[in-house]
Scaffold this motif. Structure first.
Motif, PDB file in Angstrom:
ATOM      1  N   SER A 450      -7.261   4.942 -11.616  1.00 61.67           N
ATOM      2  CA  SER A 450      -6.784   4.020 -10.583  1.00 61.67           C
ATOM      3  C   SER A 450      -5.286   4.051 -10.344  1.00 61.67           C
ATOM      4  N   ALA A 451      -4.543   4.739 -11.203  1.00 69.62           N
ATOM      5  CA  ALA A 451      -3.088   4.733 -11.066  1.00 69.62           C
ATOM      6  C   ALA A 451      -2.493   5.926 -11.800  1.00 69.62           C
ATOM      7  N   GLU A 464       2.284   4.638  -9.270  1.00 69.94           N
ATOM      8  CA  GLU A 464       1.518   4.926  -8.050  1.00 69.94           C
ATOM      9  C   GLU A 464       0.094   4.396  -8.168  1.00 69.94           C
ATOM     10  N   PHE A 465      -0.342   3.580  -7.209  1.00 74.60           N
ATOM     11  CA  PHE A 465      -1.750   3.208  -7.118  1.00 74.60           C
ATOM     12  C   PHE A 465      -2.513   4.393  -6.528  1.00 74.60           C
ATOM     13  N   THR A 466      -3.715   4.682  -7.058  1.00 77.81           N
ATOM     14  CA  THR A 466      -4.485   5.827  -6.555  1.00 77.81           C
ATOM     15  C   THR A 466      -5.930   5.478  -6.227  1.00 77.81           C
ATOM     16  N   SER A 467      -6.347   4.235  -6.424  1.00 82.71           N
ATOM     17  CA  SER A 467      -7.730   3.847  -6.152  1.00 82.71           C
ATOM     18  C   SER A 467      -7.974   3.746  -4.648  1.00 82.71           C
ATOM     19  N   ASN A 470      -5.925   1.657  -2.544  1.00 80.43           N
ATOM     20  CA  ASN A 470      -4.899   1.303  -3.525  1.00 80.43           C
ATOM     21  C   ASN A 470      -5.116  -0.108  -4.057  1.00 80.43           C
ATOM     22  N   SER A 476      -5.859  -0.115 -13.195  1.00 86.07           N
ATOM     23  CA  SER A 476      -4.488  -0.099 -12.669  1.00 86.07           C
ATOM     24  C   SER A 476      -3.628  -1.141 -13.375  1.00 86.07           C
ATOM     25  N   ASN A 495       3.677   4.407  -3.333  1.00 79.67           N
ATOM     26  CA  ASN A 495       2.697   5.480  -3.173  1.00 79.67           C
ATOM     27  C   ASN A 495       2.802   6.028  -1.759  1.00 79.67           C
ATOM     28  N   GLY A 497       0.014   6.662   0.264  1.00 79.75           N
ATOM     29  CA  GLY A 497      -1.268   6.496   0.931  1.00 79.75           C
ATOM     30  C   GLY A 497      -1.086   5.915   2.319  1.00 79.75           C
ATOM     31  N   SER A 501      -1.150  -1.584  -0.774  1.00 76.75           N
ATOM     32  CA  SER A 501      -2.271  -2.065  -1.573  1.00 76.75           C
ATOM     33  C   SER A 501      -3.051  -3.110  -0.806  1.00 76.75           C
TER      34      SER A 501
END
Length: 758
Positions: A450-451, A464-467, A470, A476, A495, A497, A501
């Motif tokens: 998730s991060a 960085e959020f990656t889910s 985000n 995370s 991030n 994206g 978020s």
């Protein structure tokens, strides 16, 4: 380098007025003139009611001064950049230029927003000094939101002046400046219009419905879901014949555009009957009595929209998709194949290199990948071979790239293939730092599903959020906790994206609720509170660098950071009440502290609590970073970056500056209003309920929020600690998550993306 201290826009139509508004968004005073008396003032008034809003804040409105050409042209003498945005007629433009030249100060830049007339024609017969200070600056609509600016210079244009304009457009206006050649349609519209024209013609010829065409030509190729026909509806069918006619009149006879520029009786009929797209009675799509309708391209009759079943659209391998033996896939191939081939003919005619073409389509048409990036996904050799097999000409640039790719990664650096057949480094402008570039050559310091945590140099780490979306979940939150334990010199939260978020992962919450996993939900709330609090009081500075949406828990990240360096387009707020919850990770306490300390806020426990109650209960979201400052989601001292590509570098610089002499903040104490405040807030919601402006369940949620913000049932509560408010938040959150009304709201939001009014 010269400065742009004041600007002017001549032409108060939709585009000219919006360009003026964006100068004001940048904090630059701007004069808006029109030939019609009162038109400029009317345009400013109209823009204040327009959605999406051209202005970022109420302060920006005050920076635009309206006027008319007859009485106010002399005021241009004070302007450093004058933008012409009048009707596309060469004679009228040149007549205006002569009037401008008579009053402008020496060296003042004059540019045209033309999208069709070559620069050489615009300056033909004009004085040499005027031609030296003249250029084309082609903004895309709407100017506030579209990041692309095509800049065209001529052989007489002063390079230093062009650099001044490019620098201002980049830093102040937030534009990615793409240098275009003085060729018809420049870059984005020349290729974009060709793509749209091919999309329409191939659909008509193959009997493909508009729904199928848009579904297959949209998301599978990183193109917005509007696809071909939805995009034409958005920009207006009536604009297409004018743009096509201009390109047809100015492009050489050998250009492939002419083969695609066919007469289409259906579109002529639609325009004549007022079906010009969303701004008219409808277009290829319209709203019917029983719902959305689409036009039959063969008969011209409207019918109910049909959701296409396209298994091929789910094929991730683009070559396999384009080779699939289905009508939709064959349509996609013929449109995309011709479009990519045409893109390869535009270098060096329309642009000096492939990077300009790719940037223009990414930013001007919102493609995820530019045409040459798409070619690399397919492979140069595969595309060239398939074009040849299907009887299409293989452009020289594509043929010359045989056995190569248009981009490559070498020695940790991204290179692009030039027209000379050699690779050249892709150099970012000074002050641009992209996480994508770091990720190409580095491994994360920490990572889970998730991060991720990245080293961005100088002792600064980037979280960085990656889910999906985000969103924030146990993983995370856990990785953020581990990051804090590392005690870096400074931390940036950022991030790349599509949004910062979306807040807490509601899908996980509803799953846990459905199996009565209340202890797991309570643990997530407690862990989030503990981690956010640790972030706030960490022994190093934390700078959040948000952009786009930063909602709920994402907004609470900003509230707990030492500073925020926000992109100008920031839409942030505590929206939990919309799904039947209250902020659970410290949003209430942080907003209470900010509004209690706000200049001009009346003293006492009630005013700040009522203001915060009003904002949270109505799920108020900022309409820009400037508006977020007005709402105190951002501090007055927080920074705003206009250019999205400069956000990470600006945030890193802010973090390093804070690290020079950093001291964690002191914990606040609160004075709350107790039972009297709670009853006052509940009474206000009851009034809204009686007027039909609040639902029965709104009252339930509002009551819990009022309990948090008032501190409980005592008459007056002094010296309340931050932790005590967090405890109230957690308890209210858990009571609400167990309520069927809240579960219904969450399920409805997950299913439809819209709030439920229960």
């Amino acid at each position: 380098m010269a400065e742009i201290r004041k600007a002017a826009v001549i032409g108060a139509g939709t585009m000219g007025a919006a360009i003026a508004a964006h100068f004001a968004n940048a904090g630059t005073p701007v004069l808006l003139l029109d030939i019609v008396p009162g038109a400029a003032a009317g345009a400013i008034a109209k823009m204040q009611k327009t959605d999406p809003a051209p202005f970022m804040s109420s302060a920006a409105v005050k920076l635009v001064t309206p006027g008319n050409l007859a009485e106010d042209i002399g005021k241009l003498a004070d302007c450093d950049w004058i933008v012409e945005a009048i009707v596309e007629r060469l004679d009228l433009k040149q007549d205006l230029y002569r009037k401008i030249d008579a009053v402008r100060h020496p060296g003042a830049a004059v540019s045209s927003n033309t999208s069709t007339i070559p620069l050489a024609k615009l300056v033909d017969g004009m004085p040499e000094a005027f031609a030296r200070d003249f250029l084309i600056t082609h903004f895309f609509n709407p100017p506030r939101y579209m990041r692309l600016l095509e800049l065209v210079t001529g052989p007489q244009t002063d390079p230093a002046l062009a650099e001044t304009i490019a620098h201002f457009a980049d830093i102040a206006l937030g534009k990615t400046v793409v240098r275009a050649k003085d060729s018809p349609g420049f870059i984005a519209n020349r290729l974009g219009v060709y793509w749209l024209q091919c999309g329409v013609i191939e659909a008509i010829d193959a009997g493909i419905t508009v729904e199928v065409a848009d579904a297959i030509m949209g998301r599978p190729f990183g193109i917005p879901k509007t696809g071909v026909f939805g995009l034409i509806d958005l920009v207006g069918l009536d604009l297409m014949p004018h743009i096509n006619a201009s390109l047809a009149a100015t492009l050489p006879a050998t250009d492939a555009f002419h083969a695609a520029n066919r007469d289409l009786p259906l579109i002529k009929t639609m325009i004549a009957e007022g079906y010009t797209g969303r701004k008219g009675k409808g277009g290829f799509y319209r709203k019917g009595e029983k719902g959305r309708e689409a036009i039959d391209l063969a008969t011209g009759a409207y019918r109910a929209v049909q959701k296409p079943e396209l298994p091929e659209a789910k094929i991730r391998d683009l070559r396999a998709l384009l080779s699939a033996p289905t009508p939709a896939a064959r349509y996609a191939w013929r449109v995309l194949g011709q479009t990519l081939a045409y893109a390869a003919t535009l270098v060096p005619d329309a642009a000096a290199d492939i990077t300009a073409i790719d940037a223009a389509m990414r930013l001007g048409y919102n493609w995820q990948w530019g045409p040459f990036e798409l070619i690399d996904k397919l492979s140069v050799d595969w595309l060239a071979e398939k074009l040849a097999v299907d009887g299409f000409a293989v452009p020289p640039l594509l043929a010359a790239a045989k056995g190569k790719s248009f981009y490559r990664l070498a020695d940790g650096r991204q290179d692009y293939l030039g027209t000379d057949g050699a690779y050249h480094p892709l150099i970012r402008p000074e002050g641009v730092l992209l996480l994508a570039d770091i990720k190409r050559v580095a491994k994360p310091v920490l990572k889970n599903a998730s991060a991720a945590l990245w080293d961005i140099g100088d002792g600064v780490l980037c979280f960085e959020f990656t889910s999906k979306g985000n969103s924030l979940d146990p993983q995370s939150i856990a990785l953020l906790g581990k990051t804090i334990e590392l005690k870096p010199k400074a931390l940036v939260i950022y991030n790349e994206g599509t949004l910062f978020s979306a807040g807490a992962n509601l899908g996980l919450a509803i799953f846990a609720a459905n199996i009565a996993g209340w202890s797991e939900i309570d643990k997530l709330v407690a862990d989030g509170q503990q981690t956010y609090k640790a972030l706030k009081y960490a022994p190093f500075p934390v700078v959040a660098a948000p952009f786009g949406m930063a909602l709920g828990g994402g907004c609470e990240i900003l509230l707990h950071s030492d500073a925020v360096q926000a992109h100008a387009e920031l839409y942030t707020g505590l929206v939990e009440c919309g799904v039947g919850l209250v902020p659970g990770w410290g949003g209430c306490s942080e907003m209470l502290a900010r509004w209690a300390a706000a200049p001009g806020m009346p003293k006492g426990p009630m005013p700040a609590a009522v203001k915060v109650f009003e904002m949270i209960s109505t799920a108020t979201v900022s309409k820009s970073a400037a508006n977020a400052k007005e709402l105190l989601f951002l501090r007055p001292t927080d920074g705003i970056t206009m250019n999205r590509d400069r956000l990470l570098a600006d945030a890193k610089a802010r973090a390093l500056k804070l690290a020079e002499a950093y001291t964690p903040p002191a914990p606040p104490t609160y004075r709350l209003g107790g039972e009297a405040a709670r009853l006052a807030m509940e009474s206000a919601v009851e009034g809204f309920h009686k007027r039909g402006a609040a639902t029965t369940y709104d009252m339930v949620v509002a009551s819990e929020l009022a309990s948090v913000l008032s501190g409980g049932s005592a008459d007056l509560i002094d010296e309340v600690s931050e932790q005590e408010i967090l405890t109230l938040e957690r308890a209210a959150f858990m009571r609400l998550i167990k309520n069927e009304g809240t579960l219904a709201r969450i399920e409805h939001m997950l299913a439809t993306g819209k709030p439920l009014r229960n």
